[in-house]
Design a protein around this motif. Structure first.
Motif, PDB file in Angstrom:
ATOM      1  N   GLU A 103       0.828  -1.206   0.000  1.00 49.57           N
ATOM      2  CA  GLU A 103       0.000   0.000   0.000  1.00 49.57           C
ATOM      3  C   GLU A 103       0.865   1.259   0.000  1.00 49.57           C
ATOM      4  N   TYR A 104       2.001   1.206   0.688  1.00 50.99           N
ATOM      5  CA  TYR A 104       2.929   2.334   0.684  1.00 50.99           C
ATOM      6  C   TYR A 104       3.463   2.570  -0.736  1.00 50.99           C
ATOM      7  N   ALA A 105       3.880   1.499  -1.398  1.00 54.50           N
ATOM      8  CA  ALA A 105       4.427   1.619  -2.757  1.00 54.50           C
ATOM      9  C   ALA A 105       3.381   2.203  -3.704  1.00 54.50           C
ATOM     10  N   LEU A 106       2.135   1.759  -3.567  1.00 55.75           N
ATOM     11  CA  LEU A 106       1.063   2.286  -4.408  1.00 55.75           C
ATOM     12  C   LEU A 106       0.840   3.772  -4.130  1.00 55.75           C
ATOM     13  N   ALA A 107       0.790   4.147  -2.862  1.00 55.37           N
ATOM     14  CA  ALA A 107       0.604   5.557  -2.492  1.00 55.37           C
ATOM     15  C   ALA A 107       1.771   6.407  -2.994  1.00 55.37           C
ATOM     16  N   GLU A 108       2.965   5.873  -2.926  1.00 55.05           N
ATOM     17  CA  GLU A 108       4.155   6.584  -3.412  1.00 55.05           C
ATOM     18  C   GLU A 108       4.004   6.901  -4.904  1.00 55.05           C
ATOM     19  N   ARG A 109       3.526   5.916  -5.661  1.00 57.63           N
ATOM     20  CA  ARG A 109       3.320   6.134  -7.102  1.00 57.63           C
ATOM     21  C   ARG A 109       2.141   7.070  -7.365  1.00 57.63           C
ATOM     22  N   MET A 110       1.038   6.881  -6.648  1.00 59.38           N
ATOM     23  CA  MET A 110      -0.170   7.676  -6.874  1.00 59.38           C
ATOM     24  C   MET A 110       0.059   9.161  -6.612  1.00 59.38           C
ATOM     25  N   TYR A 111       0.838   9.467  -5.585  1.00 58.38           N
ATOM     26  CA  TYR A 111       1.017  10.853  -5.143  1.00 58.38           C
ATOM     27  C   TYR A 111       2.426  11.385  -5.369  1.00 58.38           C
ATOM     28  N   ASP A 112       3.186  10.713  -6.219  1.00 58.81           N
ATOM     29  CA  ASP A 112       4.557  11.140  -6.529  1.00 58.81           C
ATOM     30  C   ASP A 112       5.386  11.404  -5.280  1.00 58.81           C
ATOM     31  N   GLU A 114       4.485  12.598  -2.408  1.00 58.07           N
ATOM     32  CA  GLU A 114       4.070  13.746  -1.582  1.00 58.07           C
ATOM     33  C   GLU A 114       3.580  13.222  -0.229  1.00 58.07           C
ATOM     34  N   PRO A 115       4.298  13.528   0.866  1.00 59.17           N
ATOM     35  CA  PRO A 115       4.021  12.892   2.159  1.00 59.17           C
ATOM     36  C   PRO A 115       2.651  13.213   2.760  1.00 59.17           C
ATOM     37  N   HIS A 116       2.136  14.425   2.562  1.00 56.09           N
ATOM     38  CA  HIS A 116       0.831  14.757   3.137  1.00 56.09           C
ATOM     39  C   HIS A 116      -0.274  13.906   2.514  1.00 56.09           C
ATOM     40  N   GLN A 117      -0.236  13.779   1.199  1.00 55.58           N
ATOM     41  CA  GLN A 117      -1.247  12.983   0.516  1.00 55.58           C
ATOM     42  C   GLN A 117      -1.083  11.500   0.828  1.00 55.58           C
ATOM     43  N   MET A 118       0.148  11.051   0.911  1.00 54.11           N
ATOM     44  CA  MET A 118       0.399   9.646   1.251  1.00 54.11           C
ATOM     45  C   MET A 118      -0.098   9.330   2.654  1.00 54.11           C
ATOM     46  N   ALA A 119       0.166  10.238   3.584  1.00 50.86           N
ATOM     47  CA  ALA A 119      -0.283  10.035   4.968  1.00 50.86           C
ATOM     48  C   ALA A 119      -1.802   9.943   5.025  1.00 50.86           C
ATOM     49  N   ALA A 120      -2.487  10.821   4.310  1.00 51.81           N
ATOM     50  CA  ALA A 120      -3.952  10.784   4.291  1.00 51.81           C
ATOM     51  C   ALA A 120      -4.445   9.474   3.689  1.00 51.81           C
ATOM     52  N   GLU A 121      -3.830   9.041   2.616  1.00 52.40           N
ATOM     53  CA  GLU A 121      -4.229   7.791   1.950  1.00 52.40           C
ATOM     54  C   GLU A 121      -4.034   6.580   2.857  1.00 52.40           C
ATOM     55  N   LEU A 122      -2.939   6.570   3.620  1.00 56.35           N
ATOM     56  CA  LEU A 122      -2.596   5.424   4.466  1.00 56.35           C
ATOM     57  C   LEU A 122      -3.132   5.544   5.895  1.00 56.35           C
ATOM     58  N   ASN A 123      -3.831   6.644   6.198  1.00 54.06           N
ATOM     59  CA  ASN A 123      -4.412   6.867   7.522  1.00 54.06           C
ATOM     60  C   ASN A 123      -3.341   6.864   8.619  1.00 54.06           C
ATOM     61  N   THR A 125       0.052   9.558  10.284  1.00 58.22           N
ATOM     62  CA  THR A 125       0.571  10.921  10.353  1.00 58.22           C
ATOM     63  C   THR A 125       1.774  11.060   9.414  1.00 58.22           C
ATOM     64  N   ILE A 126       2.137  12.283   9.134  1.00 60.90           N
ATOM     65  CA  ILE A 126       3.314  12.537   8.310  1.00 60.90           C
ATOM     66  C   ILE A 126       4.563  11.993   9.008  1.00 60.90           C
ATOM     67  N   GLN A 127       4.596  12.061  10.331  1.00 57.19           N
ATOM     68  CA  GLN A 127       5.733  11.513  11.075  1.00 57.19           C
ATOM     69  C   GLN A 127       5.911  10.023  10.786  1.00 57.19           C
ATOM     70  N   ILE A 128       4.824   9.286  10.683  1.00 58.78           N
ATOM     71  CA  ILE A 128       4.906   7.855  10.381  1.00 58.78           C
ATOM     72  C   ILE A 128       5.484   7.651   8.978  1.00 58.78           C
ATOM     73  N   ILE A 129       5.057   8.464   8.016  1.00 60.33           N
ATOM     74  CA  ILE A 129       5.612   8.392   6.657  1.00 60.33           C
ATOM     75  C   ILE A 129       7.119   8.659   6.719  1.00 60.33           C
ATOM     76  N   GLN A 130       7.535   9.683   7.448  1.00 60.61           N
ATOM     77  CA  GLN A 130       8.961  10.007   7.563  1.00 60.61           C
ATOM     78  C   GLN A 130       9.741   8.882   8.230  1.00 60.61           C
ATOM     79  N   ASP A 131       9.164   8.294   9.275  1.00 55.58           N
ATOM     80  CA  ASP A 131       9.839   7.194   9.963  1.00 55.58           C
ATOM     81  C   ASP A 131       9.962   5.965   9.062  1.00 55.58           C
ATOM     82  N   TYR A 132       8.925   5.691   8.272  1.00 52.30           N
ATOM     83  CA  TYR A 132       8.971   4.562   7.345  1.00 52.30           C
ATOM     84  C   TYR A 132      10.031   4.812   6.271  1.00 52.30           C
TER      85      TYR A 132
END
Length: 142
Positions: A103-112, A114-123, A125-132
């Motif tokens: 799901e992360y890989a798909l969100a990465e492709r879908m939103y180029d 962009e961490p804010h959009q990826m965080a929203a898609e994956l439910n 926080t942006i901090q979790i995206i940064q940590d991942y």
């Protein structure tokens, strides 16, 4: 971690709390107004996770998993065990528990990326995206 946590990346905050009440009846998960910028806290002596009731459900979800990782490792916020290496370990494990790699890989492709959009898609926080992302960076084989 000793035993795996009874949660999955697709669970909501409410679903996680419900599962925990059955799977871990000795662990208390409560809502409270926490000081400062704290979203959550784990107290070893009372075996209690506190989550700030004022934050969004996405932040509650992430904070709950974060505090559950501290719980599994026996970290105790009331004795200064939070910070440094324990906190880095906890943030890494929280990101890995909350993010499904496909799901992360798909969100990465879908939103180029962009961490804010990826965080929203994956439910998460942006901090979790940064940590991942940090975990991915640290584990790239050359």
């Amino acid at each position: 971690m000793t035993n795996p946590l009874p949660i999955s990346p697709r669970m909501s905050y409410g679903q996680m709390r419900h599962v925990l009440s059955t799977a871990e009846p000795d662990l208390h998960v409560r809502s409270a107004q926490l000081p400062g910028k704290l979203d959550g806290l784990y107290c070893l002596s009372t075996n209690t996770v506190l989550i700030d009731w004022r934050i969004t459900y996405t932040r509650k979800r992430c904070a709950l998993v974060h505090e559950l990782v501290h719980w599994r490792h026996g970290d105790d916020a009331t004795h200064g065990c939070i910070g440094g290496r324990n906190e880095r370990r906890c943030r890494r494990e929280t990101a890995m528990l909350l993010i499904n790699p496909a799901e992360y890989a798909l969100a990465e492709r879908m939103y180029d990326g962009e961490p804010h959009q990826m965080a929203a898609e994956l439910n998460v926080t942006i901090q979790i995206i940064q940590d991942y992302r940090q975990w991915l960076h640290d584990n790239v084989t050359v």
